[in-house]
Design a protein around this motif. Structure first.
Motif, PDB file in Angstrom:
ATOM      1  N   THR A   1     -84.174 -17.681  92.626  1.00 22.87           N
ATOM      2  CA  THR A   1     -82.945 -17.499  93.405  1.00 22.87           C
ATOM      3  C   THR A   1     -82.853 -16.036  93.823  1.00 22.87           C
ATOM      4  O   THR A   1     -83.366 -15.149  93.129  1.00 22.87           O
ATOM      5  CB  THR A   1     -81.684 -17.870  92.583  1.00 22.87           C
ATOM      6  OG1 THR A   1     -81.561 -16.961  91.489  1.00 22.87           O
ATOM      7  CG2 THR A   1     -81.720 -19.313  92.101  1.00 22.87           C
ATOM      8  N   PRO A   2     -82.227 -15.751  94.956  1.00 26.12           N
ATOM      9  CA  PRO A   2     -82.079 -14.354  95.392  1.00 26.12           C
ATOM     10  C   PRO A   2     -81.379 -13.480  94.338  1.00 26.12           C
ATOM     11  O   PRO A   2     -81.784 -12.346  94.100  1.00 26.12           O
ATOM     12  CB  PRO A   2     -81.245 -14.461  96.670  1.00 26.12           C
ATOM     13  CG  PRO A   2     -81.558 -15.835  97.197  1.00 26.12           C
ATOM     14  CD  PRO A   2     -81.732 -16.686  95.965  1.00 26.12           C
TER      15      PRO A   2
ATOM     16  N   GLN B   1     -83.821 -12.672  91.617  1.00 30.70           N
ATOM     17  CA  GLN B   1     -84.838 -11.704  92.057  1.00 30.70           C
ATOM     18  C   GLN B   1     -84.324 -10.278  91.846  1.00 30.70           C
ATOM     19  O   GLN B   1     -85.059  -9.417  91.367  1.00 30.70           O
ATOM     20  CB  GLN B   1     -85.189 -11.927  93.527  1.00 30.70           C
ATOM     21  CG  GLN B   1     -85.975 -13.204  93.780  1.00 30.70           C
ATOM     22  CD  GLN B   1     -86.213 -13.424  95.254  1.00 30.70           C
ATOM     23  OE1 GLN B   1     -86.713 -12.536  95.938  1.00 30.70           O
ATOM     24  NE2 GLN B   1     -85.870 -14.600  95.747  1.00 30.70           N
TER      25      GLN B   1
ATOM     26  N   TYR C   1     -79.232 -28.508  84.414  1.00 33.14           N
ATOM     27  CA  TYR C   1     -80.390 -27.790  84.948  1.00 33.14           C
ATOM     28  C   TYR C   1     -81.574 -28.070  84.032  1.00 33.14           C
ATOM     29  O   TYR C   1     -81.409 -28.643  82.954  1.00 33.14           O
ATOM     30  CB  TYR C   1     -80.112 -26.285  85.052  1.00 33.14           C
ATOM     31  CG  TYR C   1     -79.777 -25.637  83.725  1.00 33.14           C
ATOM     32  CD1 TYR C   1     -80.762 -25.078  82.930  1.00 33.14           C
ATOM     33  CD2 TYR C   1     -78.457 -25.582  83.273  1.00 33.14           C
ATOM     34  CE1 TYR C   1     -80.453 -24.503  81.706  1.00 33.14           C
ATOM     35  CE2 TYR C   1     -78.139 -24.999  82.068  1.00 33.14           C
ATOM     36  CZ  TYR C   1     -79.149 -24.456  81.282  1.00 33.14           C
ATOM     37  OH  TYR C   1     -78.840 -23.889  80.082  1.00 33.14           O
TER      38      TYR C   1
ATOM     39  N   THR D   1     -82.649 -24.753  88.604  1.00 35.49           N
ATOM     40  CA  THR D   1     -81.605 -25.643  89.103  1.00 35.49           C
ATOM     41  C   THR D   1     -82.215 -26.993  89.458  1.00 35.49           C
ATOM     42  O   THR D   1     -83.373 -27.080  89.852  1.00 35.49           O
ATOM     43  CB  THR D   1     -80.925 -25.067  90.357  1.00 35.49           C
ATOM     44  OG1 THR D   1     -81.890 -24.977  91.407  1.00 35.49           O
ATOM     45  CG2 THR D   1     -80.300 -23.715  90.090  1.00 35.49           C
TER      46      THR D   1
ATOM     47  N   THR E   1     -81.704 -27.261  93.977  1.00 28.79           N
ATOM     48  CA  THR E   1     -82.508 -26.407  94.865  1.00 28.79           C
ATOM     49  C   THR E   1     -83.911 -26.123  94.309  1.00 28.79           C
ATOM     50  O   THR E   1     -84.737 -25.564  95.013  1.00 28.79           O
ATOM     51  CB  THR E   1     -81.809 -25.052  95.098  1.00 28.79           C
ATOM     52  OG1 THR E   1     -81.685 -24.367  93.845  1.00 28.79           O
ATOM     53  CG2 THR E   1     -80.449 -25.241  95.746  1.00 28.79           C
TER      54      THR E   1
ATOM     55  N   LYS F   1     -84.827 -23.936  92.095  1.00 32.05           N
ATOM     56  CA  LYS F   1     -85.036 -22.490  92.024  1.00 32.05           C
ATOM     57  C   LYS F   1     -84.827 -22.002  90.590  1.00 32.05           C
ATOM     58  O   LYS F   1     -83.916 -22.446  89.892  1.00 32.05           O
ATOM     59  CB  LYS F   1     -84.054 -21.735  92.940  1.00 32.05           C
ATOM     60  CG  LYS F   1     -84.157 -22.085  94.407  1.00 32.05           C
ATOM     61  CD  LYS F   1     -85.343 -21.423  95.043  1.00 32.05           C
ATOM     62  CE  LYS F   1     -85.335 -21.672  96.547  1.00 32.05           C
ATOM     63  NZ  LYS F   1     -86.467 -21.065  97.201  1.00 32.05           N
TER      64      LYS F   1
ATOM     65  N   PHE G   1     -83.489 -19.568  87.932  1.00 28.93           N
ATOM     66  CA  PHE G   1     -82.369 -18.632  87.891  1.00 28.93           C
ATOM     67  C   PHE G   1     -82.325 -17.829  86.592  1.00 28.93           C
ATOM     68  O   PHE G   1     -81.463 -16.981  86.418  1.00 28.93           O
ATOM     69  CB  PHE G   1     -81.037 -19.351  88.136  1.00 28.93           C
ATOM     70  CG  PHE G   1     -80.644 -20.342  87.068  1.00 28.93           C
ATOM     71  CD1 PHE G   1     -79.870 -19.940  85.991  1.00 28.93           C
ATOM     72  CD2 PHE G   1     -81.035 -21.668  87.165  1.00 28.93           C
ATOM     73  CE1 PHE G   1     -79.495 -20.851  85.010  1.00 28.93           C
ATOM     74  CE2 PHE G   1     -80.667 -22.587  86.199  1.00 28.93           C
ATOM     75  CZ  PHE G   1     -79.897 -22.177  85.115  1.00 28.93           C
TER      76      PHE G   1
END
Length: 177
Positions: free
Chosen positions: A100-101, A104, A139, A160, A163, A165, A167
């Motif tokens: 996830t952004p 990151q 999750y 998750t 998505t 991704k 986290f």
């Protein structure tokens, strides 16, 4: 079967029966020596590697909708990228795709503070990795075991469900040696 274990070195007489029977005796002796050597090698553990590598083909399977597969794919590709010469760009792209952004950014801060690779939680690259489902409801939680020779580190990796991704990556506090 031709053997070069004859005492004379004359391969043409090995395995042939002569009037004296010497060729046959040499052949049987050579065969016994070969069988004895093979048995001794197996008893000492020699040749076990050859048997293991000559075994049946291995297979790996997965599906993109399965988070454990995705975490395993990420770690496999990421470790390959950081191991391969010039793989830094690929490692960065894998992070962008799988993390996830927000994570990151969190990982970059962790790396600045710890002077280590945040995905691996280490300064070097492991020789092997294994991903095991640790399960949860909202999750996916996986345990990633990284191996450096006789040392291992276990990481908890959270992904998750919607998505796919990552986290969170953190140590379990349990390291084996």
């Amino acid at each position: 079967m031709i053997s070069d274990n004859s005492t004379t070195g004359d391969i043409s007489t090995v395995g042939k029966t002569s009037a004296t029977g010497i060729g046959t005796a040499r052949f049987r002796t050579a065969r016994r020596r070969t069988a004895l050597a093979a048995g001794l090698a197996l008893a000492l553990g020699l040749g076990v590697t050859a048997q293991a590598s000559a075994g049946s083909p291995r297979s790996v399977s997965g599906k993109p909708s399965d988070n454990i597969t995705r975490i395993a794919d990420f770690y496999g590709a990421y470790i390959d990228a950081v191991t391969d010469e010039g793989g830094d760009k690929l490692a960065d792209e894998l992070r962008k795709h799988y993390l996830t952004p927000a994570f990151q950014k969190e990982l970059a801060a962790w790396e600045d503070k710890n002077h280590a690779n945040g995905v691996l939680q280490a300064q070097n690259v492991p020789l092997a990795w294994k991903v095991t489902d640790n399960g949860t409801a909202n999750y996916t939680e996986a345990v990633v075991t990284l191996t450096w020779g006789s040392e291992t580190t276990k990481l908890i990796v959270d992904m998750t469900r919607g998505t796919h991704k990552i986290f969170h990556i953190g140590t379990t506090g349990v390291e084996a040696g």
